[in-house]
Design a protein around this motif. Structure first.
Motif: not given
Length: 206
Positions: A122-126, A128-133
């Motif tokens: 489970c990961v948050y996305l910015d 641009g659909y990139n991981s917020l890590y």
């Protein structure tokens, strides 16, 4: 490894015209060739990656056709984004770059027979659909004990319905890793050449 594969799938997806509520924060619509829209609540819109959906591959190199692996995406509207930020602030968790939050990417491991859903990534996305890590955890869900009116239940059931309807197609994608009995049960008949290739591939995996 799965996390990087998931983010890679998101990063490489083709963006095409796809209707989406303007209150949602993502800057680009999701590709309908890759993602299947299921439902929208007042705060989130639910999708699963039908292109990357597959079955779990065991240590022996064979697919377990009872275990479905599905990358999913939920996009948030602005109120949901603010709610996520506020809850993280209350818990003294980092909100760095959360002003760019658009939603979450979640990896589901679904036991088709038992109807249990495990969240393995489970990961948050910015936007641009990139991981917020920033990773988080969600508990395993048991569809047998959930209300059929539950939003998550409806999402899981839509995924299972898609798998049932497209089982032959999904198995064909990984045909070299599917047991003969599972192929037969799905109504897939192998050519002599395919049988030969499967035997050779199995020898190489041992």
């Amino acid at each position: 490894m799965k996390r990087y594969l998931f983010i890679l799938v998101l990063s490489l997806m083709t963006v095409i015209s796809f209707p989406i509520n303007n209150s949602f924060a993502a800057t680009e619509p999701l590709s309908e060739e890759v993602f299947q829209w299921v439902q929208a609540t007042p705060r989130s819109s639910y999708y699963f990656n039908k292109d990357a959906m597959t079955y779990e591959i065991g240590a022996d190199g064979d697919a377990d056709t009872n275990i479905l692996i599905v990358p999913t995406v939920r996009l948030f509207d602005n109120m949901q984004i603010q709610d996520v930020i506020m809850k993280r602030q209350w818990r003294n968790l980092s909100t760095y770059r959360f002003d760019e939050l658009s939603g979450v990417a979640e990896y589901l491991r679904i036991n088709i027979k038992d109807k249990t859903v495990e969240y393995t990534e489970c990961v948050y996305l910015d936007q641009g659909y990139n991981s917020l890590y920033v990773n988080y955890e969600r508990p395993t869900q048991n569809m047998n004990t959930m209300s059929v009116k539950d939003v998550d239940y409806n999402f899981y059931q839509a995924i299972l319905d898609y798998e049932k309807e497209h089982r032959k197609e999904l198995l064909t994608k990984i045909i070299d890793q599917v047991k003969p009995e599972d192929l037969k049960a799905a109504g897939i008949t192998l050519t002599k050449e395919q049988k030969k290739n499967m035997k050779e591939n199995k020898k190489q995996r041992r």
